[in-house]
Scaffold this active site. Structure first.
Site, mmCIF file in Angstrom:
data_model
loop_
_atom_site.group_PDB
_atom_site.id
_atom_site.type_symbol
_atom_site.label_atom_id
_atom_site.label_comp_id
_atom_site.label_asym_id
_atom_site.label_seq_id
_atom_site.Cartn_x
_atom_site.Cartn_y
_atom_site.Cartn_z
ATOM 1 N N SER A 1 0.844 -1.192 0.000
ATOM 2 C CA SER A 1 0.000 0.000 0.000
ATOM 3 C C SER A 1 0.881 1.244 0.000
ATOM 4 O O SER A 1 2.113 1.152 0.105
ATOM 5 C CB SER A 1 -0.958 -0.010 1.190
ATOM 6 O OG SER A 1 -0.300 -0.441 2.340
ATOM 7 N N GLY B 1 1.857 3.077 -2.340
ATOM 8 C CA GLY B 1 2.837 3.148 -3.420
ATOM 9 C C GLY B 1 4.119 2.359 -3.174
ATOM 10 O O GLY B 1 5.077 2.463 -3.951
ATOM 11 N N GLU C 1 -11.050 4.338 -6.530
ATOM 12 C CA GLU C 1 -10.088 5.228 -7.180
ATOM 13 C C GLU C 1 -10.244 5.161 -8.695
ATOM 14 O O GLU C 1 -10.180 4.079 -9.276
ATOM 15 C CB GLU C 1 -8.663 4.845 -6.771
ATOM 16 C CG GLU C 1 -8.438 5.002 -5.273
ATOM 17 C CD GLU C 1 -7.042 4.575 -4.832
ATOM 18 O OE1 GLU C 1 -6.124 4.503 -5.664
ATOM 19 O OE2 GLU C 1 -6.894 4.305 -3.622
ATOM 20 N N GLU D 1 -8.220 1.233 -8.391
ATOM 21 C CA GLU D 1 -8.300 0.270 -7.291
ATOM 22 C C GLU D 1 -9.349 0.751 -6.306
ATOM 23 O O GLU D 1 -9.910 1.833 -6.474
ATOM 24 C CB GLU D 1 -6.940 0.076 -6.617
ATOM 25 C CG GLU D 1 -6.376 1.340 -5.998
ATOM 26 C CD GLU D 1 -5.312 1.060 -4.931
ATOM 27 O OE1 GLU D 1 -4.889 -0.083 -4.741
ATOM 28 O OE2 GLU D 1 -4.933 2.035 -4.256
ATOM 29 N N ASP E 1 -8.070 7.934 2.462
ATOM 30 C CA ASP E 1 -7.317 9.087 2.986
ATOM 31 C C ASP E 1 -7.675 10.391 2.265
ATOM 32 O O ASP E 1 -7.869 11.425 2.895
ATOM 33 C CB ASP E 1 -5.796 8.823 3.035
ATOM 34 C CG ASP E 1 -5.215 8.273 1.750
ATOM 35 O OD1 ASP E 1 -5.914 8.270 0.716
ATOM 36 O OD2 ASP E 1 -4.038 7.855 1.775
ATOM 37 N N THR E 2 -7.823 10.329 0.945
ATOM 38 C CA THR E 2 -8.179 11.564 0.223
ATOM 39 C C THR E 2 -9.575 12.058 0.618
ATOM 40 O O THR E 2 -9.904 13.225 0.410
ATOM 41 C CB THR E 2 -8.167 11.346 -1.303
ATOM 42 O OG1 THR E 2 -9.125 10.326 -1.612
ATOM 43 C CG2 THR E 2 -6.807 10.925 -1.804
ATOM 44 N N ARG F 1 2.699 10.156 7.710
ATOM 45 C CA ARG F 1 1.688 11.213 7.725
ATOM 46 C C ARG F 1 1.277 11.476 9.171
ATOM 47 O O ARG F 1 0.910 10.546 9.888
ATOM 48 C CB ARG F 1 0.498 10.772 6.896
ATOM 49 C CG ARG F 1 -0.462 11.861 6.569
ATOM 50 C CD ARG F 1 -1.353 11.474 5.416
ATOM 51 N NE ARG F 1 -2.111 10.284 5.734
ATOM 52 C CZ ARG F 1 -2.511 9.409 4.843
ATOM 53 N NH1 ARG F 1 -2.217 9.550 3.580
ATOM 54 N NH2 ARG F 1 -3.216 8.354 5.202
#
Ligand SMILES: Nc1ncnc2c1ncn2[C@@H]1O[C@H](COP(=O)(O)OP(=O)(O)O)[C@@H](O)[C@H]1O
Ligand SMILES: [Mg+2]
Length: 407
Positions: free
Chosen positions: A166, A168, A280, A293, A300-301, A379
């Site tokens: 996950s 990236g 997404e 996906e 999160d977005t 984050r």
């Protein structure tokens, strides 16, 4: 088969017969799920692999276990006997979820959906071949030679991704048909995978015009499960693979957004179960609108919905998983979000500095996740900003974020 209930009561946590939720994963998304659950009087139990993960700060109880160990996951759930199990991360033993579901526990959205969504190869087959939604060209490989063939088949540039990972991790872009480069890229991808799989997906690398997260949700309606879709959240990653900025509503055309929403609904209905899905979707510079996906949970977005929508993605998720109705929330104001990352390795009890200047900006808010220590690219907080329009909201969010450092 687990049957869904239409819930007509809420209860008292800790006493009598509480409504209990076990959250598997207690990150920043889980923290907001826990807060929304607390608001409805739910007893919240948070499980994660390290202590004082964000959601644990707002839970009634917490457990620190190896989430990939099925025995550990099952023993916590069986001890707590919750009304609902809400996975918040991908790195969970799905054998445990399948077993718990077969014993009658309600797993969100359902164990099979969790299994499919955590695996890029399974998910791609399901979306493209079973559901027939449009995707990038793709191929699979499980050794270096197959990777070379897969890249040749898909064409260049292409992106190699491990079957499971996950944020990236293990993504490698390959720009030219050079077998040595492809083989190295393949080795890099599998060495950054979660678990021991040697399988990868190779995807056509598309020139992105923009990206959407289509928050689609399924809840118990009067007579059947209802699927509803939020206005797409748009986000931009500046060529990186992780979330940086998002905003809602999108200024793209009604036609484009309509197609994105259609993909969201198809995928959520295909996976089934209850709760919200972050679907997404890519908009290519060539105009193609493609499924990428899905996260079978808040995204999160989608944190921007805490500022923009009548019900945030977290409130929607909690209502839906509890069997409560979720009429489509209106957008109250244009809003934007910016994630705050740290580049510092292993600071214990970090401070988020610069908030006075940031919060002086009208319409700006911050969520501090409360992670007890840092690592590079972790984050730590998110800035939310409301504006008259998206440009103003983004400008405020960027300005506020520019003041903030983690030390
Ligand atoms: N085929 C692709 N072409 C172009 N960009 C891509 C492609 N796949 C992924 N990306 C970029 O990488 C980001 C992360 O990829 P994704 O598959 O969503 O992985 P993760 O599970 O880490 O979120 C995407 O949001 C997008 O910006
Ligand atoms: Mg993604």
């Amino acid at each position: 088969m687990v049957s869904y209930i239409r819930r007509d009561y809420l209860a008292t946590p800790m006493f009598g017969k509480p409504i209990k939720m076990v959250l598997l994963g207690g990150g920043e998304l889980g923290k907001e799920i826990a807060i929304e659950s607390q608001r409805l009087g739910v007893e919240v139990i948070v499980v994660d692999r390290y202590d004082w993960a964000p959601a644990m700060h707002v839970a009634h109880r917490r457990y620190v276990i190896d989430m990939l160990n099925p025995v550990a996951v099952k023993s916590v759930v069986e001890k707590e006997n919750p009304d609902v199990i809400v996975p918040e991360i991908e790195a969970i033993s799905y054998e445990a979820l399948e077993d718990l579901e077969s014993k009658g526990f309600l797993v969100i959205p359902n164990a099979k959906a969790v299994r499919i969504a955590m695996n890029r190869i399974e998910l791609r087959k399901f979306a493209a071949e079973t559901l027939g939604v449009p995707t990038t060209r793709y191929s699979f490989a499980e050794n270096p030679d197959e990777a070379v063939d897969a890249c040749d088949k898909v064409g260049y540039p292409c992106l190699i991704k491990p079957e499971m990972s996950s944020s990236g991790h293990g993504h490698v872009k390959v720009v030219e048909p050079n077998p040595n480069i492809v083989k190295k890229a393949y080795e890099y991808a599998v060495s950054h995978a979660r678990g021991r799989s040697r399988r990868v997906i190779v995807e056509e690398f598309i020139q992105l015009e923009t990206e959407f997260t289509v928050l689609t949700y399924r809840y118990v309606g009067d007579s059947a499960v209802v699927t509803e879709v939020c206005e797409p959240v748009e986000h931009w990653r500046y060529g990186k693979y992780h979330y940086i900025e998002s905003w809602q509503p999108s200024k793209k055309s009604r036609e484009i957004l309509g197609k994105a929403k259609e993909i969201g609904i198809k995928v959520a209905n295909g996976l089934g179960g209850l709760g919200i899905f972050g679907v997404e979707v890519f908009l290519g510079k060539d105009g193609r609108i493609l499924f990428s996906e899905v996260a079978p949970r808040p995204h999160d977005t989608g944190m921007v919905t805490m500022a923009s929508q009548e019900l945030s993605e977290f409130a929607i998720h909690v209502r839906a998983v509890l069997g409560l109705p979720v009429p489509k929330p209106r957008i109250l104001t244009p809003a934007a979000s910016i994630a705050i990352y740290t580049d510092k390795e292993n600071i214990w009890a970090p401070r988020i500095i610069g908030v006075y200047e940031a919060l002086k900006i009208e319409g700006v808010d911050i969520r501090v996740f409360g992670k007890p220590f840092t690592y590079r690219d972790r984050r730590m907080a998110v800035v939310l900003a409301r504006g008259r329009d998206i440009d103003e909201a983004l400008e405020k969010a960027r300005k506020a974020a520019s003041y903030i450092v983690v030390e």
